[in-house]
Design an enzyme around this catalytic site. Structure first.
Site, PDB file in Angstrom:
ATOM      1  N   GLY A 133       0.840  -1.188   0.000  1.00 58.36           N
ATOM      2  CA  GLY A 133       0.000   0.000   0.000  1.00 58.36           C
ATOM      3  C   GLY A 133       0.882   1.248   0.000  1.00 58.36           C
ATOM      4  O   GLY A 133       1.497   1.569  -1.009  1.00 58.36           O
ATOM      5  N   SER A 164       6.802  -4.246  -2.076  1.00 58.95           N
ATOM      6  CA  SER A 164       6.243  -2.969  -2.494  1.00 58.95           C
ATOM      7  C   SER A 164       6.351  -1.978  -1.328  1.00 58.95           C
ATOM      8  O   SER A 164       7.452  -1.772  -0.813  1.00 58.95           O
ATOM      9  CB  SER A 164       4.802  -3.173  -2.977  1.00 58.95           C
ATOM     10  OG  SER A 164       4.319  -2.032  -3.632  1.00 58.95           O
ATOM     11  N   TRP A 165       5.246  -1.353  -0.903  1.00 62.16           N
ATOM     12  CA  TRP A 165       5.325  -0.498   0.287  1.00 62.16           C
ATOM     13  C   TRP A 165       5.854  -1.283   1.489  1.00 62.16           C
ATOM     14  O   TRP A 165       6.544  -0.733   2.343  1.00 62.16           O
ATOM     15  CB  TRP A 165       3.966   0.111   0.620  1.00 62.16           C
ATOM     16  CG  TRP A 165       3.901   0.576   2.048  1.00 62.16           C
ATOM     17  CD1 TRP A 165       3.279  -0.051   3.097  1.00 62.16           C
ATOM     18  CD2 TRP A 165       4.547   1.735   2.612  1.00 62.16           C
ATOM     19  NE1 TRP A 165       3.490   0.652   4.270  1.00 62.16           N
ATOM     20  CE2 TRP A 165       4.258   1.751   3.998  1.00 62.16           C
ATOM     21  CE3 TRP A 165       5.335   2.760   2.066  1.00 62.16           C
ATOM     22  CZ2 TRP A 165       4.719   2.744   4.849  1.00 62.16           C
ATOM     23  CZ3 TRP A 165       5.798   3.751   2.919  1.00 62.16           C
ATOM     24  CH2 TRP A 165       5.486   3.743   4.285  1.00 62.16           C
ATOM     25  N   ASP A 168       8.210  -4.958 -13.814  1.00 62.26           N
ATOM     26  CA  ASP A 168       7.440  -4.291 -12.766  1.00 62.26           C
ATOM     27  C   ASP A 168       7.268  -2.826 -13.154  1.00 62.26           C
ATOM     28  O   ASP A 168       8.236  -2.070 -13.197  1.00 62.26           O
ATOM     29  CB  ASP A 168       8.190  -4.424 -11.433  1.00 62.26           C
ATOM     30  CG  ASP A 168       7.419  -3.895 -10.236  1.00 62.26           C
ATOM     31  OD1 ASP A 168       6.517  -3.065 -10.425  1.00 62.26           O
ATOM     32  OD2 ASP A 168       7.748  -4.304  -9.100  1.00 62.26           O
ATOM     33  N   HIS A 189       4.685  -6.673 -11.103  1.00 64.41           N
ATOM     34  CA  HIS A 189       4.853  -6.205  -9.723  1.00 64.41           C
ATOM     35  C   HIS A 189       4.215  -7.105  -8.677  1.00 64.41           C
ATOM     36  O   HIS A 189       4.737  -7.260  -7.573  1.00 64.41           O
ATOM     37  CB  HIS A 189       4.252  -4.803  -9.594  1.00 64.41           C
ATOM     38  CG  HIS A 189       4.308  -4.242  -8.213  1.00 64.41           C
ATOM     39  ND1 HIS A 189       5.487  -3.870  -7.601  1.00 64.41           N
ATOM     40  CD2 HIS A 189       3.322  -3.991  -7.297  1.00 64.41           C
ATOM     41  CE1 HIS A 189       5.234  -3.405  -6.391  1.00 64.41           C
ATOM     42  NE2 HIS A 189       3.927  -3.473  -6.176  1.00 64.41           N
TER      43      HIS A 189
END
Length: 321
Positions: free
Chosen positions: A43, A110-111, A265, A298
């Site tokens: 996120g 990711s986040w 990605d 991704h």
């Protein structure tokens, strides 16, 4: 390459009050006295899913998963109050202490990789190692690439839909324009923008556009938390100096680290993971393993990425708690 583990149940779950405002939901899975590993979701604002625990061998790992502030089952929902990178880092420490864990492996994509880097650089003594996927360091160039100009060249059809909800006069700073609406008083406008923001991200997350995955953005509760919290963090630069997580990578270069990156990605392009790898010492640092998977994007939900993450966790079985 091993597939994700068969579904298994949560051992314990609960809420931990981490501030006067926020209570975070957490769960423990696997072997109660196993090697601890903490899962940091993406996120920010994404929340955990049942499948997230399935990267970790339940006969070996004591896996800990939690919903970050404002996300998932944590309360209050979609709240931006006292919700910064460093509040989340503090929450990870509070949860570790609450569960009486001395050290743990930190796993994030990711986040989640951003938060893993921020946490480990502040508390390296609490980390047994890191497993990182789809590296995102929250530099302005990364944000501009995906939300302003760059990724639109590859997904112009989906970008047009993302752009359409913002008046032309405000499109020079799309993140700011979305943030203004996602934090405004017009509830209908909030939900419209949340859906558009979340659709743009889910549409671009896989190498092959997955209509079923895009449907995730149709859940208004999930989309609102996802879009509000992301835009809040991004317009504020994560409350870090630009490039801080790459610049400070030397603080964790002594730890065993596996980096997994999709070649195609679009959300978090490979350059960031390569910059991190070099900052950690590159080929000159035997503690760091860097994997490029040639035919994925991704998402952690592409089969080859799932397999690589399971293999990475299995490689870390040499670590003793």
């Amino acid at each position: 390459m091993a597939p994700i583990y068969a579904a298994f149940d949560v051992n314990t779950s609960g809420h931990l009050q981490v501030s006067p405002v926020h209570s975070i939901y957490y769960e423990e899975c696997g072997k109660p006295n196993g090697v601890p590993i903490v899962y940091l979701h993406g996120g920010p604002g994404g929340g955990i899913e049942d499948s997230d625990r399935r990267y970790f061998d339940p006969s070996h790992y004591r896996s800990v998963l939690f919903d970050q502030r404002g996300s998932g089952k944590s309360t209050p929902h979609a709240s931006l109050e006292d919700n910064t990178t460093w509040d989340l880092v503090s929450d990870i420490e509070a949860l570790r202490e609450h569960l009486k864990i001395e050290k743990w492996i930190v796993f994030g994509g990711s986040w989640g990789s951003t938060l893993a880097l921020a946490y480990s650089q502040k508390h390296p003594e609490r980390c047994l190692g890191l497993i990182l996927r789809g590296i995102f360091s929250l530099r302005r160039e990364e944000l501009d690439w995906f939300y302003q100009k760059g990724a639109d060249m590859l997904f112009p059809d989906f970008f047009d839909a993302y752009k359409a909800v913002i008046p032309e006069a405000e499109r020079g700073d799309m993140m700011r324009a979305y943030y203004t609406r996602l934090t405004g008083d017009d509830e209908a406008e909030q939900h419209k923008c949340a859906g558009a923001w979340s659709t743009w991200e889910t549409a671009t997350s896989k190498l092959i556009v997955d209509p079923e995955y895009i449907k995730k953005a149709e859940d208004p509760k999930w989309a609102l938390a996802f879009a509000r919290i992301e835009s809040h963090f991004f317009v504020n630069g994560g409350w870090m100096r630009d490039g801080q997580l790459i610049d400070d990578a030397h603080k964790i270069k002594h730890l065993p680290i596996i980096i997994i990156q999709g070649r195609y990605d679009v959300v978090c392009p490979a350059k960031t993971s390569w910059d991190l790898y070099k900052a950690l010492g590159g080929k000159g640092n035997s503690n760091v393993e860097y994997q490029i998977i040639g035919d994925v994007g991704h998402s952690a939900h592409e089969v080859k990425v799932e397999e690589a993450l399971v293999d990475a966790a299995d490689k870390f079985k040499f670590i003793k708690n």
